[in-house]
Design a protein around this motif. Structure first.
Motif, mmCIF file in Angstrom:
data_model
loop_
_atom_site.group_PDB
_atom_site.id
_atom_site.type_symbol
_atom_site.label_atom_id
_atom_site.label_comp_id
_atom_site.label_asym_id
_atom_site.label_seq_id
_atom_site.Cartn_x
_atom_site.Cartn_y
_atom_site.Cartn_z
ATOM 1 N N LEU A 52 0.813 -1.221 0.000
ATOM 2 C CA LEU A 52 0.000 0.000 0.000
ATOM 3 C C LEU A 52 0.845 1.270 0.000
ATOM 4 O O LEU A 52 0.320 2.368 -0.064
ATOM 5 C CB LEU A 52 -0.943 -0.023 1.207
ATOM 6 N N HIS A 55 0.888 1.035 -4.237
ATOM 7 C CA HIS A 55 -0.336 0.593 -4.911
ATOM 8 C C HIS A 55 -1.564 0.946 -4.083
ATOM 9 O O HIS A 55 -1.621 0.647 -2.887
ATOM 10 C CB HIS A 55 -0.320 -0.923 -5.120
ATOM 11 N N SER A 56 -2.551 1.537 -4.730
ATOM 12 C CA SER A 56 -3.838 1.771 -4.077
ATOM 13 C C SER A 56 -4.710 0.518 -4.194
ATOM 14 O O SER A 56 -4.429 -0.382 -4.983
ATOM 15 C CB SER A 56 -4.566 2.940 -4.728
ATOM 16 N N ALA A 57 -5.763 0.512 -3.379
ATOM 17 C CA ALA A 57 -6.842 -0.468 -3.522
ATOM 18 C C ALA A 57 -8.123 0.335 -3.346
ATOM 19 O O ALA A 57 -8.830 0.210 -2.345
ATOM 20 C CB ALA A 57 -6.718 -1.580 -2.490
ATOM 21 N N ASP A 109 -3.704 -0.077 -9.587
ATOM 22 C CA ASP A 109 -4.580 -0.308 -8.448
ATOM 23 C C ASP A 109 -4.752 -1.814 -8.268
ATOM 24 O O ASP A 109 -4.973 -2.543 -9.229
ATOM 25 C CB ASP A 109 -5.933 0.362 -8.702
ATOM 26 N N LEU A 110 -4.666 -2.281 -7.027
ATOM 27 C CA LEU A 110 -4.698 -3.720 -6.766
ATOM 28 C C LEU A 110 -6.040 -4.228 -6.258
ATOM 29 O O LEU A 110 -6.137 -5.371 -5.800
ATOM 30 C CB LEU A 110 -3.600 -4.094 -5.756
ATOM 31 N N SER A 111 -7.079 -3.410 -6.352
ATOM 32 C CA SER A 111 -8.385 -3.831 -5.835
ATOM 33 C C SER A 111 -8.839 -5.159 -6.421
ATOM 34 O O SER A 111 -9.348 -6.025 -5.709
ATOM 35 C CB SER A 111 -9.441 -2.762 -6.126
ATOM 36 N N LEU A 213 -5.391 -10.915 -1.606
ATOM 37 C CA LEU A 213 -5.680 -10.244 -2.871
ATOM 38 C C LEU A 213 -6.874 -10.893 -3.572
ATOM 39 O O LEU A 213 -7.694 -10.201 -4.186
ATOM 40 C CB LEU A 213 -4.446 -10.276 -3.776
ATOM 41 N N MET A 216 -9.916 -9.755 -1.545
ATOM 42 C CA MET A 216 -10.198 -8.341 -1.761
ATOM 43 C C MET A 216 -10.854 -8.098 -3.116
ATOM 44 O O MET A 216 -11.670 -7.176 -3.266
ATOM 45 C CB MET A 216 -8.900 -7.533 -1.654
ATOM 46 N N ALA A 217 -10.507 -8.913 -4.113
ATOM 47 C CA ALA A 217 -11.095 -8.739 -5.440
ATOM 48 C C ALA A 217 -12.595 -8.991 -5.430
ATOM 49 O O ALA A 217 -13.318 -8.453 -6.267
ATOM 50 C CB ALA A 217 -10.412 -9.675 -6.439
#
Length: 254
Positions: A52, A55-57, A109-111, A213, A216-217
């Motif tokens: 973080l 990279h944003s999420a 972005d890693l969302s 991850l 979170m997706a």
């Protein structure tokens, strides 16, 4: 029939073709940690502390971490920086302009990175799991790091303190497609400096991070799967009921 065979062949080769586009390195199977709350909590900690920063999420709020068993106090005390609140989105303060200047591109972005890689390469968790374990020291790169899954990657190895510093060993062999040329074949890693974790501990930590991850997706994925089982059982019950009612209705009809 010929068209159908060609379609089946194309679908079978799709993951291989996608993998070749990323460099052709074989992927390791990622352990499934999406239902392990302790692993997800550790993955969240690793994500906040190491990912973080750049990279944003932006599709995820900190308070959603309650879904993996964390209390609001645990989130505040362990996962938030000074100026952030529990209801805030997971964003970074680093300006996009600076990020592009330092890394050559704005960190993505890693969302939904696990779902995005699943769409691209056919196996998102395996790609991420192998990628985070195959960084190696390369003095020819601007960041000093390279990666076997993503050759010439612009991202530095942010987990190097945990894994240690490795160098990749290559040997030259003839190109199977053109005997006049030679290609480099990866034959293993040589550890230059040990990390804070053993190789097994590091692999487990990466598995936890990849599991987070994945979660979170789509945070509702486990509830969706459980609900799907009940829906199928419900439909199956009424299928049997309708079948027997139909048989009963028509049994005296000749």
């Amino acid at each position: 029939m010929k068209l159908l065979k060609n379609l089946i062949a194309a679908l079978a080769l799709a993951p291989t073709l996608a993998l070749a586009a990323e460099g052709g390195f074989p992927l390791d199977k990622a352990p499934d940690r999406t239902t392990d709350l302790a692993a997800l909590q550790n993955g969240a900690k690793l994500f906040v502390n190491h990912c973080l920063n750049c990279h944003s999420a932006s599709a995820m709020r900190y308070n959603r971490l309650k879904d993996i068993g964390l209390t609001e106090d645990q989130i505040k005390n362990n996962l938030l920086f000074t100026s952030e609140k529990v209801g805030d989105l997971m964003k970074v303060a680093m300006p996009a302009k600076d990020a592009k200047a330092w890394f050559g591109a704005v960190p993505p972005d890693l969302s939904v990175i696990a779902r995005a890689k699943a769409s691209e390469a056919g196996t998102g968790p395996d790609w991420l799991y192998t990628y985070l374990r195959t960084f190696y020291r390369d003095d020819t790169r601007p960041t000093g790091w390279n990666n076997l899954v993503f050759p010439n990657v612009g991202m530095p190895h942010v987990l190097w303190e945990l894994q240690g510093v490795n160098r990749a060993k290559f040997v030259e062999e003839k190109d199977p497609h053109d005997p006049a040329k030679t290609v480099e074949k990866f034959v293993g890693f040589e550890q230059v400096r040990p990390g804070k974790m053993t190789p097994i501990e590091y692999d487990n930590a990466v598995a936890d991070l990849v599991g987070y991850l994945q979660w979170m997706a789509e945070p509702a994925q486990n509830a969706r799967k459980r609900l799907g089982v009940w829906v199928l059982l419900y439909l199956g019950f009424f299928l049997v009921l309708a079948w027997r009612l139909n048989a009963s209705y028509w049994k005296n009809v000749k």
